[in-house]
Scaffold this motif. Sequence first.
Motif, mmCIF file in Angstrom:
data_model
loop_
_atom_site.group_PDB
_atom_site.id
_atom_site.type_symbol
_atom_site.label_atom_id
_atom_site.label_comp_id
_atom_site.label_asym_id
_atom_site.label_seq_id
_atom_site.Cartn_x
_atom_site.Cartn_y
_atom_site.Cartn_z
ATOM 1 N N PRO A 98 11.781 15.473 1.543
ATOM 2 C CA PRO A 98 12.392 14.745 2.715
ATOM 3 C C PRO A 98 11.327 13.498 2.944
ATOM 4 O O PRO A 98 12.003 12.525 3.545
ATOM 5 C CB PRO A 98 12.113 15.839 3.945
ATOM 6 N N LEU A 99 10.020 13.696 2.895
ATOM 7 C CA LEU A 99 9.191 12.556 3.107
ATOM 8 C C LEU A 99 9.296 11.515 2.134
ATOM 9 O O LEU A 99 9.155 10.194 2.247
ATOM 10 C CB LEU A 99 7.724 12.870 3.087
ATOM 11 N N LEU A 100 9.767 11.884 0.724
ATOM 12 C CA LEU A 100 9.975 10.814 -0.331
ATOM 13 C C LEU A 100 11.131 9.959 0.125
ATOM 14 O O LEU A 100 11.089 8.555 -0.208
ATOM 15 C CB LEU A 100 9.912 11.691 -1.802
ATOM 16 N N MET A 101 11.927 10.578 0.546
ATOM 17 C CA MET A 101 13.421 10.005 0.739
ATOM 18 C C MET A 101 13.327 9.010 1.980
ATOM 19 O O MET A 101 14.379 8.281 2.103
ATOM 20 C CB MET A 101 14.616 11.169 1.003
ATOM 21 N N ARG A 102 12.101 8.769 2.582
ATOM 22 C CA ARG A 102 12.148 7.856 3.398
ATOM 23 C C ARG A 102 11.396 6.559 3.016
ATOM 24 O O ARG A 102 11.315 5.511 3.720
ATOM 25 C CB ARG A 102 11.129 8.464 4.787
ATOM 26 N N PRO A 144 -13.372 7.582 2.495
ATOM 27 C CA PRO A 144 -12.918 8.528 3.489
ATOM 28 C C PRO A 144 -11.873 7.874 4.221
ATOM 29 O O PRO A 144 -11.052 8.754 4.929
ATOM 30 C CB PRO A 144 -14.330 8.404 4.461
ATOM 31 N N LYS A 145 -11.738 6.578 4.282
ATOM 32 C CA LYS A 145 -10.580 6.121 5.187
ATOM 33 C C LYS A 145 -9.216 6.153 4.521
ATOM 34 O O LYS A 145 -8.226 6.145 4.909
ATOM 35 C CB LYS A 145 -10.758 4.611 5.656
ATOM 36 N N LEU A 146 -9.493 6.186 3.090
ATOM 37 C CA LEU A 146 -8.305 6.087 2.203
ATOM 38 C C LEU A 146 -7.754 7.426 1.668
ATOM 39 O O LEU A 146 -6.592 7.565 0.938
ATOM 40 C CB LEU A 146 -8.330 5.017 1.052
ATOM 41 N N THR A 147 -8.439 8.448 1.915
ATOM 42 C CA THR A 147 -8.219 9.847 1.579
ATOM 43 C C THR A 147 -7.809 10.836 2.641
ATOM 44 O O THR A 147 -8.643 10.661 3.684
ATOM 45 C CB THR A 147 -9.363 10.238 0.516
ATOM 46 N N LYS A 148 -7.241 11.758 2.456
ATOM 47 C CA LYS A 148 -7.198 12.946 3.572
ATOM 48 C C LYS A 148 -7.040 14.413 2.690
ATOM 49 O O LYS A 148 -6.555 14.466 1.786
ATOM 50 C CB LYS A 148 -5.882 12.811 4.175
ATOM 51 N N ARG A 169 0.895 -1.339 -0.083
ATOM 52 C CA ARG A 169 0.123 -0.019 0.068
ATOM 53 C C ARG A 169 0.945 1.044 -0.076
ATOM 54 O O ARG A 169 1.623 1.421 0.707
ATOM 55 C CB ARG A 169 -1.017 -0.012 1.258
ATOM 56 N N LYS A 170 0.586 2.027 -1.079
ATOM 57 C CA LYS A 170 1.368 3.455 -0.997
ATOM 58 C C LYS A 170 0.729 4.554 -0.189
ATOM 59 O O LYS A 170 -0.516 4.563 -0.325
ATOM 60 C CB LYS A 170 1.718 3.669 -2.635
ATOM 61 N N ASN A 171 1.519 5.424 0.080
ATOM 62 C CA ASN A 171 0.978 6.826 0.641
ATOM 63 C C ASN A 171 1.465 7.622 -0.376
ATOM 64 O O ASN A 171 2.474 7.668 -0.897
ATOM 65 C CB ASN A 171 2.049 7.342 1.676
ATOM 66 N N ILE A 172 0.492 8.498 -0.806
ATOM 67 C CA ILE A 172 0.444 9.148 -2.213
ATOM 68 C C ILE A 172 0.038 10.567 -1.655
ATOM 69 O O ILE A 172 -0.924 10.974 -1.123
ATOM 70 C CB ILE A 172 -0.345 8.626 -3.420
ATOM 71 N N TRP A 173 0.577 11.530 -2.514
ATOM 72 C CA TRP A 173 0.037 12.822 -2.483
ATOM 73 C C TRP A 173 -0.218 13.327 -3.874
ATOM 74 O O TRP A 173 0.903 13.338 -4.580
ATOM 75 C CB TRP A 173 1.128 13.891 -1.895
ATOM 76 N N GLU A 182 2.346 15.553 9.911
ATOM 77 C CA GLU A 182 1.422 15.120 10.866
ATOM 78 C C GLU A 182 0.331 13.939 10.572
ATOM 79 O O GLU A 182 -0.284 13.155 11.377
ATOM 80 C CB GLU A 182 0.499 16.168 11.490
ATOM 81 N N ILE A 183 0.391 13.772 9.261
ATOM 82 C CA ILE A 183 -0.569 12.728 8.760
ATOM 83 C C ILE A 183 0.129 11.371 8.656
ATOM 84 O O ILE A 183 -0.362 10.308 8.899
ATOM 85 C CB ILE A 183 -1.293 13.327 7.295
ATOM 86 N N ILE A 184 1.258 11.441 7.875
ATOM 87 C CA ILE A 184 2.143 10.309 7.621
ATOM 88 C C ILE A 184 3.581 10.641 7.685
ATOM 89 O O ILE A 184 4.137 11.610 7.620
ATOM 90 C CB ILE A 184 1.989 9.771 5.972
ATOM 91 N N ASP A 185 4.434 9.375 7.683
ATOM 92 C CA ASP A 185 5.778 9.614 8.020
ATOM 93 C C ASP A 185 6.678 9.252 6.774
ATOM 94 O O ASP A 185 7.869 9.468 6.843
ATOM 95 C CB ASP A 185 6.260 8.992 9.407
ATOM 96 N N GLN A 186 5.948 8.759 5.742
ATOM 97 C CA GLN A 186 6.686 8.850 4.305
ATOM 98 C C GLN A 186 5.779 8.968 3.365
ATOM 99 O O GLN A 186 4.575 8.609 3.320
ATOM 100 C CB GLN A 186 7.468 7.413 4.430
ATOM 101 N N LEU A 187 6.424 9.549 2.196
ATOM 102 C CA LEU A 187 5.400 9.549 0.977
ATOM 103 C C LEU A 187 6.214 8.487 -0.280
ATOM 104 O O LEU A 187 7.301 8.625 -0.343
ATOM 105 C CB LEU A 187 5.513 11.018 0.503
ATOM 106 N N ASP A 188 5.330 7.727 -0.785
ATOM 107 C CA ASP A 188 5.906 6.536 -1.853
ATOM 108 C C ASP A 188 5.740 7.393 -3.069
ATOM 109 O O ASP A 188 6.670 7.075 -3.921
ATOM 110 C CB ASP A 188 5.268 5.326 -1.761
ATOM 111 N N LEU A 189 4.823 8.083 -3.305
ATOM 112 C CA LEU A 189 4.666 8.539 -4.580
ATOM 113 C C LEU A 189 3.937 10.317 -4.634
ATOM 114 O O LEU A 189 2.814 10.175 -3.691
ATOM 115 C CB LEU A 189 3.459 7.591 -5.486
ATOM 116 N N VAL A 190 4.339 10.728 -5.380
ATOM 117 C CA VAL A 190 3.778 12.434 -5.305
ATOM 118 C C VAL A 190 3.360 12.756 -6.823
ATOM 119 O O VAL A 190 4.222 12.563 -7.683
ATOM 120 C CB VAL A 190 4.624 13.235 -4.754
#
Length: 262
Positions: free
Chosen positions: A128-132, A55-59, A10-14, A80-88
Motif C-alpha cells: 500500500p505504501l509503495l503504491m503511493r 541517525p537522521k537518515l535511519t529509523k 530522496r527516496k524512502n526505503i525499507w 507512522e514514520i512515513i506516508d510512502q515507500l519508494d524502494l523496499v
Amino acid sequence: MRGIPAAADRKNIWITGASSGIGGALVQQLVNDGHFVIISGRSPEPLLELQKAAPKLTKVLTCDVGDDASMAQAGREITEIIDQLDLVIACAGTCEYEDDLSLKVDMYRRVFNTNFFGVVNTLHQALPLLMRSREPVFVAVGSLSSLVGFPRAEAYGASKAALGYFIDAVRADTAQTNLRTVLVRPGFVDTPLTKTNDFNMPFLMTPAQAANRILQGLADKRSVIDFPRRLSWPLKLLSVFRPVWFRLCAPRMTRIKKLRKT
Ligand SMILES: NC(=O)c1ccc[n+]([C@@H]2O[C@H](COP(=O)([O-])OP(=O)(O)OC[C@H]3O[C@@H](n4cnc5c(N)ncnc54)[C@H](OP(=O)(O)O)[C@@H]3O)[C@@H](O)[C@H]2O)c1
C-alpha cells in the motif's frame, strides 16, 4: 540512485535484514547517498549501532519477517514514520544445509519461513505504501544457488527458487502498474551467513562489493541482478546442460556415499 540526491530525489526505503552483511552494506551506501532508510532485523542492538552513523537518515524497526503478527505490527509502525515507500529491499534471509538428506521438515519450514514467506510478508506490508510512490521498486534477494540443484542445499536453494517464481508472478500480475519488481541473485558474499561454510566459495565478494552491484543494477533498471558474472554465467550454462551438472559436478560435491536404510 548514486550520489547525494536533491531533496526531490530522496527516496524512502525499507530494508529487511539490514543489521549485517549485504543489507548492512546497502544501508551504508544508501544513507551516504542521502536517502532515508528504515532498517529492520530481529535484534535491535546491531540496528541501533548501524543507526549511529546516520541517525537522521535511519529509523530502526525490529520485526521477524517470518512472523505474521510481528510484520503486521511493523506495517502499522511504518505508516507512522512515513506516508510512502519508494524502494523496499527484502534482504532478510537464513541458510541451513543438511549433510545426510535427513529431510527434517522442521528445518525446511524454518528456512522457507524466512526466505520465502518472509518476502511475501514484506511485500504484503509494503505494497500500500509503495503504491503511493511515483516509481515504486520492490527488490527480493534470492541466490545464484537456485539456478541448479546444489547438494546439501535442498531447503535453501528451493526457498530461493520459489522466491524467483514468486517475483516473476508478481511482475506478471503488476505488468499494467508502475510497480517494478527486481530479483537479486548474489554468488558468495563474505557475511555472517557464510562464515561457517566449510567448502570453497569461488569468487567470494565483500558485502560492500555486493551492495555496489545491487545499487548499480537498480540504477540500470535491471529486473534480475546476478553477480558475479564469473559465477552466474557458468551456472546459467549448466542449468541448460543439466546432464553435465548431474554427471560431472554433483558427484564431486555431494557428501553422501550411501543412503540410510531406516
Ligand atoms: N552471503 C552470501 O553468500 C549470499 C549469497 C546469496 C544470497 N544471499 C542472501 O542475501 C541475503 C542477506 O544475507 P547475508 O549474507 O547478508 O546474511 P547475514 O549477514 O546473516 O544477514 C541476514 C540478515 O537477515 C536478518 N534476519 C534473519 N532472519 C530474519 C527474520 N526471521 N526476520 C527478520 N530479519 C531476519 C538478520 O538479522 P537478525 O538475525 O537480527 O534478524 C540479518 O540482518 C539473504 O537473503 C541471503 O540468503 C547471501
